[in-house]
Design an enzyme around this catalytic site. Sequence first.
Site, short mmCIF file in Angstrom:
data_model
loop_
_atom_site.label_atom_id
_atom_site.label_comp_id
_atom_site.label_asym_id
_atom_site.label_seq_id
_atom_site.Cartn_x
_atom_site.Cartn_y
_atom_site.Cartn_z
N ASP A 20 36.99 34.42 51.40
CA ASP A 20 38.02 33.72 50.62
C ASP A 20 37.90 32.25 50.96
OD1 ASP A 20 41.03 34.74 49.33
OD2 ASP A 20 40.83 32.63 49.92
N ARG B 139 47.02 50.73 40.97
CA ARG B 139 46.32 51.20 39.78
C ARG B 139 45.06 50.39 39.49
NH1 ARG B 139 45.66 46.91 36.33
NH2 ARG B 139 46.90 46.91 34.44
N THR C 219 51.32 36.01 43.00
CA THR C 219 50.60 35.63 41.78
C THR C 219 50.96 36.59 40.64
OG1 THR C 219 48.77 34.69 43.04
CG2 THR C 219 48.27 35.39 40.78
N ARG D 188 47.12 43.33 24.91
CA ARG D 188 48.48 43.04 25.39
C ARG D 188 49.00 41.76 24.74
NH1 ARG D 188 46.78 42.57 31.63
NH2 ARG D 188 44.96 41.25 31.36
N GLU E 190 53.02 38.81 30.28
CA GLU E 190 52.43 39.75 29.33
C GLU E 190 53.25 41.03 29.23
OE1 GLU E 190 47.78 38.58 30.24
OE2 GLU E 190 48.85 39.85 31.65
N GLY F 50 39.21 39.26 38.67
CA GLY F 50 40.06 38.08 38.53
C GLY F 50 39.95 37.32 37.21
N GLY F 51 38.91 37.57 36.43
CA GLY F 51 38.79 36.90 35.12
C GLY F 51 39.53 37.74 34.10
N ASP F 52 40.79 37.36 33.82
CA ASP F 52 41.60 38.26 32.99
C ASP F 52 42.52 37.51 32.03
OD1 ASP F 52 43.30 37.26 34.87
OD2 ASP F 52 44.06 39.18 35.58
N VAL G 156 39.99 43.71 32.99
CA VAL G 156 41.15 42.86 32.69
C VAL G 156 42.47 43.59 32.95
CG1 VAL G 156 39.97 41.32 31.06
CG2 VAL G 156 41.03 43.42 30.20
N1 LIG Z 1 41.86 43.19 36.22
C1 LIG Z 1 43.04 43.63 36.57
O1 LIG Z 1 43.44 44.74 36.20
C2 LIG Z 1 43.89 42.79 37.47
C3 LIG Z 1 45.04 43.35 38.05
C4 LIG Z 1 45.76 42.56 38.97
C5 LIG Z 1 45.36 41.26 39.24
N2 LIG Z 1 44.26 40.75 38.62
C6 LIG Z 1 43.79 39.39 38.91
O2 LIG Z 1 43.17 39.46 40.19
C7 LIG Z 1 43.22 38.17 40.80
C8 LIG Z 1 43.69 38.30 42.23
O3 LIG Z 1 45.04 38.73 42.23
P1 LIG Z 1 45.88 38.67 43.58
O4 LIG Z 1 47.20 39.27 43.27
O5 LIG Z 1 45.07 39.22 44.71
O6 LIG Z 1 46.00 37.08 43.74
P2 LIG Z 1 46.30 36.20 45.07
O7 LIG Z 1 46.73 34.88 44.59
O8 LIG Z 1 47.18 36.98 45.99
O9 LIG Z 1 44.87 36.08 45.77
C9 LIG Z 1 43.81 35.38 45.21
C10 LIG Z 1 42.91 34.88 46.34
O10 LIG Z 1 41.75 34.25 45.74
C11 LIG Z 1 41.39 33.20 46.61
N3 LIG Z 1 40.50 32.29 45.89
C12 LIG Z 1 40.80 31.41 44.90
N4 LIG Z 1 39.69 30.75 44.49
C13 LIG Z 1 38.67 31.25 45.24
C14 LIG Z 1 37.27 30.99 45.27
N5 LIG Z 1 36.72 30.06 44.48
N6 LIG Z 1 36.50 31.69 46.15
C15 LIG Z 1 37.06 32.62 46.98
N7 LIG Z 1 38.38 32.90 46.98
C16 LIG Z 1 39.18 32.23 46.12
C17 LIG Z 1 42.73 32.58 47.04
O11 LIG Z 1 42.60 31.80 48.22
C18 LIG Z 1 43.56 33.84 47.25
O12 LIG Z 1 43.54 34.29 48.59
C19 LIG Z 1 44.15 37.34 39.93
O13 LIG Z 1 43.33 36.46 39.16
C20 LIG Z 1 44.85 38.34 39.05
O14 LIG Z 1 45.21 37.80 37.80
C21 LIG Z 1 43.52 41.49 37.75
#
Ligand SMILES: NC(=O)c1ccc[n+]([C@@H]2O[C@H](COP(=O)([O-])OP(=O)(O)OC[C@H]3O[C@@H](n4cnc5c(N)ncnc54)[C@H](O)[C@@H]3O)[C@@H](O)[C@H]2O)c1
Length: 347
Positions: free
Chosen positions: A169, A120, A92, A53, A64, A233-235, A301
């Site tokens: 969390d 998805r 986020t 992307r 992105e 979350g690592g993306d 990702v």
């Molecule tokens: N791989 C994919 O396809 C994909 C798709 C969507 C989102 N994501 C990623 O997934 C992650 C979560 O997205 P979201 O929309 O739920 O975000 P969000 O901000 O709504 O939620 C993230 C949560 O993580 C918690 N958090 C932060 N650090 C922490 C830690 N050290 N230990 C425990 N909890 C912790 C926060 O308090 C929060 O509640 C993001 O990093 C996002 O970029 C990935």
Amino acid sequence: MNLPSQKALVPFVSVANMMALVNTAGIEPVLRDLAGYIEADFKRWPDFDKTPRVASHSADGVIELMPTADADNYGFKYVNGHPKNMKEGYQTVTAFGVLSSVANGYPILLTEMTVLTALRTAATSALVGKYLAPKGARVMAMIGNGAQCEFQALAFKAICGIDTVRLYDVDPKATEKALCNLAGSGLTVIPCRSGEDAIEGAQIITTCTADKQYATILTDNMIGSGVHINAIGGDCPGKTELHRDILLRSDIFVEYPPQTRIEGEIQQLEDNHPVTELWQVMRGEAPGRSDPRQITLFDSVGFAIEDFSALRFIHDRIRDTTFFDLLDILADPDDPRDLFGMVRRAA
Ligand SMILES: NC(=O)c1ccc[n+]([C@@H]2O[C@H](COP(=O)([O-])OP(=O)(O)OC[C@H]3O[C@@H](n4cnc5c(N)ncnc54)[C@H](O)[C@@H]3O)[C@@H](O)[C@H]2O)c1
């Protein structure tokens, strides 16, 4: 005033209509059906144009564009990732997307994709879990209880048959919210005091946190043999969740290596570290889980083909429904060459 012709109109699915569509069909059936579309597209992976992307990074986040196409359709998603947003009252991740006809380039769908991305992502995770999780896995740890959390839990229930989710969390309010939302879902939901507590007895471990750094949500000593890790979350470059040593003990499965090597957990490894592409597992051309003691890792990702599948799914689903509006977004002069005349006549 001239009314737009049929050719000018594109179906648009608003957030309100997406929610109505999901609530009418039921979230678990939607997740299952969507996973079917994603699986079908993974199984025809070579049919797609693919590129990592296009990411525009800033100090606070990333914006992105995620394009892909097959012979019939072109799709793209606009998506952001700003971990600081949540504390400021914003999501986020937000997204919208377009599906077009390759034949004439006309868009055939414009849709919100914030809700659809959560669906998805969860459907993809659980689909991958179906191939990689230990047989009979019933307990999932869910670390990070933000926007994606409940979607992940319900997808693993609907597609992999988990019956228990252990939540953790850093912010107890997030866990409280998820606990409340999952009440009555049929899942046993257990709030936990730490990541270590959450993974106790879990065969599937999902990390879904948001932090703009090399975080260590899972340390090496937390991970025993025979688990499946679904790392969401690592993306982004510089944004990971797992200690590197876990990666060295895991069999790593990815969507599209050229993108995952930039953005995924494996950015911590050498460029040639072996990984398995999931489409090959789904086609039976590469092994998935082959040993109950193996640690499998989905280094997720999020790839454009999953969004393409989601766009296809919504395009099919809204047919003969009222879950869309028609937006006048394409110019349609009476004479295709007379765009100027059309503007002047509208004065
Ligand atoms: N791989 C994919 O396809 C994909 C798709 C969507 C989102 N994501 C990623 O997934 C992650 C979560 O997205 P979201 O929309 O739920 O975000 P969000 O901000 O709504 O939620 C993230 C949560 O993580 C918690 N958090 C932060 N650090 C922490 C830690 N050290 N230990 C425990 N909890 C912790 C926060 O308090 C929060 O509640 C993001 O990093 C996002 O970029 C990935």
